[in-house]
Design an enzyme around this catalytic site. Sequence first.
Site, PDB file in Angstrom:
ATOM      1  N   ASP A 313      62.971  58.390  35.206  1.00  0.00           N
ATOM      2  CA  ASP A 313      61.909  58.686  35.968  1.00  0.00           C
ATOM      3  C   ASP A 313      62.329  60.263  36.614  1.00  0.00           C
ATOM      4  O   ASP A 313      63.473  60.481  36.818  1.00  0.00           O
ATOM      5  CB  ASP A 313      61.570  57.823  37.382  1.00  0.00           C
ATOM      6  CG  ASP A 313      60.373  58.514  38.242  1.00  0.00           C
ATOM      7  OD1 ASP A 313      59.157  58.594  37.535  1.00  0.00           O
ATOM      8  OD2 ASP A 313      60.591  58.734  39.332  1.00  0.00           O
ATOM      9  N   GLU A 366      61.150  61.164  31.300  1.00  0.00           N
ATOM     10  CA  GLU A 366      60.118  61.896  31.716  1.00  0.00           C
ATOM     11  C   GLU A 366      60.270  63.047  32.313  1.00  0.00           C
ATOM     12  O   GLU A 366      60.782  63.374  33.538  1.00  0.00           O
ATOM     13  CB  GLU A 366      59.433  61.007  33.058  1.00  0.00           C
ATOM     14  CG  GLU A 366      58.220  61.455  33.460  1.00  0.00           C
ATOM     15  CD  GLU A 366      57.813  61.388  34.947  1.00  0.00           C
ATOM     16  OE1 GLU A 366      56.698  61.329  35.310  1.00  0.00           O
ATOM     17  OE2 GLU A 366      58.843  61.015  35.708  1.00  0.00           O
TER      18      GLU A 366
END
Length: 633
Positions: A313, A366
């Site tokens: 993330d 990401e």
Amino acid sequence: MQFFTDYDMYLYGQGTHYDIYKKFGAHPIRVNGVDGYVFDVWAPHARDVAVIGEFNGWNETSHMMKRLDPKETGIYELFIPGVKDGQLYKYLIYCDDGRKLYKADPYAVTSELRPGTASKTGRRDDFTWTDEKWIQKRAENKPYYEQPLAIYEVHPGSWKRHPGTGGDGFYTYREFAESLADYVTDMGYTHVELMGISEYPFDGSWGYQVTGYYAPTSRYGDPDDFSYLVNYLHNKGIGVILDWVPAHFPKDAHGLADFDGSSLYEYSDPRKGEHPEWGTKIFDYGRNEVRNFLIGSALMWVENYHVDGLRVDAVASMLYLDYGKKPGQWVPNKFGGNENLEAVEFFKHMNTLIQGRNHGVVTIAEESTAWPKVTGAADDNGLNFSYKWNMGWMHDFLDYMKLDPYFRKDNHNKMTFAMSYNEYEKYILVLSHDEVVHLKCSMINKMPGIGDDKFKNLIVGYTFMMGHAGKKLLFMGQDFAQYQEWSEARELDWYLLENRSNRAVNNYVKELLHIYRKYPAMYEQDINWAGFEWINANDSYRSIFSFVRKAKNGKNSLLFICNFTPVAYPDYRVGVPDGKKKYRLILNSESSEFLGNEKKKKSVYVPVKSDCDGREYSIAYPLAAYGAAIFVF
């Protein structure tokens, strides 16, 4: 007996103790014939550390820990006889300034259910795994990027819930495994991506503000239950990817922030150590022990819990020192730039290690900027991720899809632009949870029009996405056109599948997924132009796109046609790359099983020598309003 050896301390100090979770934390052992637990924690700035818990009545002075190496590592250890599995505990940190900090174990196997914040003794290695064939097959699938990857992103706590049971009504990991596997298998996804598995205190963070980097959240069960989930999915032929968050951590009093009374896991300078927008702490990637903590966590999920990949993330927030910060809120690197050089080296180390030790396991970034070589090799100055989320494609795609069809002709390039940079990285096309929250609207409510036109828009959009180069990810609820935005506080609106339009979308996505897995042309050559060819990328006035996907062996290529306007073209003609082959229709959005009126349609189309789209041969195909079609040849 010293459980944490001098060699362990040496490796940890170097940042290379890759099985560190087997040493830190609480572990059941026998000492001189007596069963109990040994506790180890890193707290170099503490004056003293005590273990408090259910086993000693939370007595703050009865079990003081021994500092193993006062001058160097700052590791504390204590064996406590008689401690049982499942007992709550914390570390009490005594600071030089007189403060007392009550901290959860950073390496805890599991924790008590929120709002409680204590760690819990337990074992993470008792489960009997039966997924050997899956692990072996995973290692043999080379190269990984030539394999199908269609991901179902799911939040376990809001996928389904038990109604009328009191409390949260969560499915346990075991119940979730069986229900999820049935759905994913039927639909045709290859993998699931699980949100919010590492322990976290606040439901509304969705698991992106982690306090337990080594513990599956207790919301759905214990470590054995989580192992059951992964093992069960593997035995059903489904891969498991976890969201993993090394970018930041919350300031909760029981967590990592100021762990031993000073900055330990975070950078000491708040200009480097805090995210002002998020109100969270940033890990100190330059500190060996902190890198070891994070890499050890990643390896534990892969090697102890057998997961097949980690989706990392907020990678951009780690790479840029000025991410989300104003002038004066950040510190340049030693060369005067805004790159976090320590985070760069961390990624190279982590990705190379995970993939080298666990063949077939993938790491996914990401990453929302144009940082070069995110999926490039480490020895070529790349970060060595397996895949990168294609956020640029996602934004362009959604911007286009939200437009009134009349204005799409002026934005045609939004749908073609991604192929111009497709070869630079190994991409996953994503429509994630982030796109259906915070007043962004659900996927169906992003679509223009009224009634069935909204659903037909979504269907043709999904067709384009599935045919475009790149692996795929859909968030739960998107594949049956849920009306509401997603919320972690309730289950999906499964009752919508009783509606004709929602069921039609679900059936159509299922057909797309099964076609995706059946034909190597859909996934084998995602990363280069050998697998993709525009037939007509410039039909902007009619907002029609046509293209071909190709397999390595040249067989069973697929022709896609997508019409993004409510205008039908009964006399539509499309150029074809091979005039000697027949073109068999394998998916037609106008079929009556979806939202069309055609009960039966001609299935085989023979090219004729008629120039079209710069091709010598073409086929005539009556193209419906918002029509989508796939042919195999």
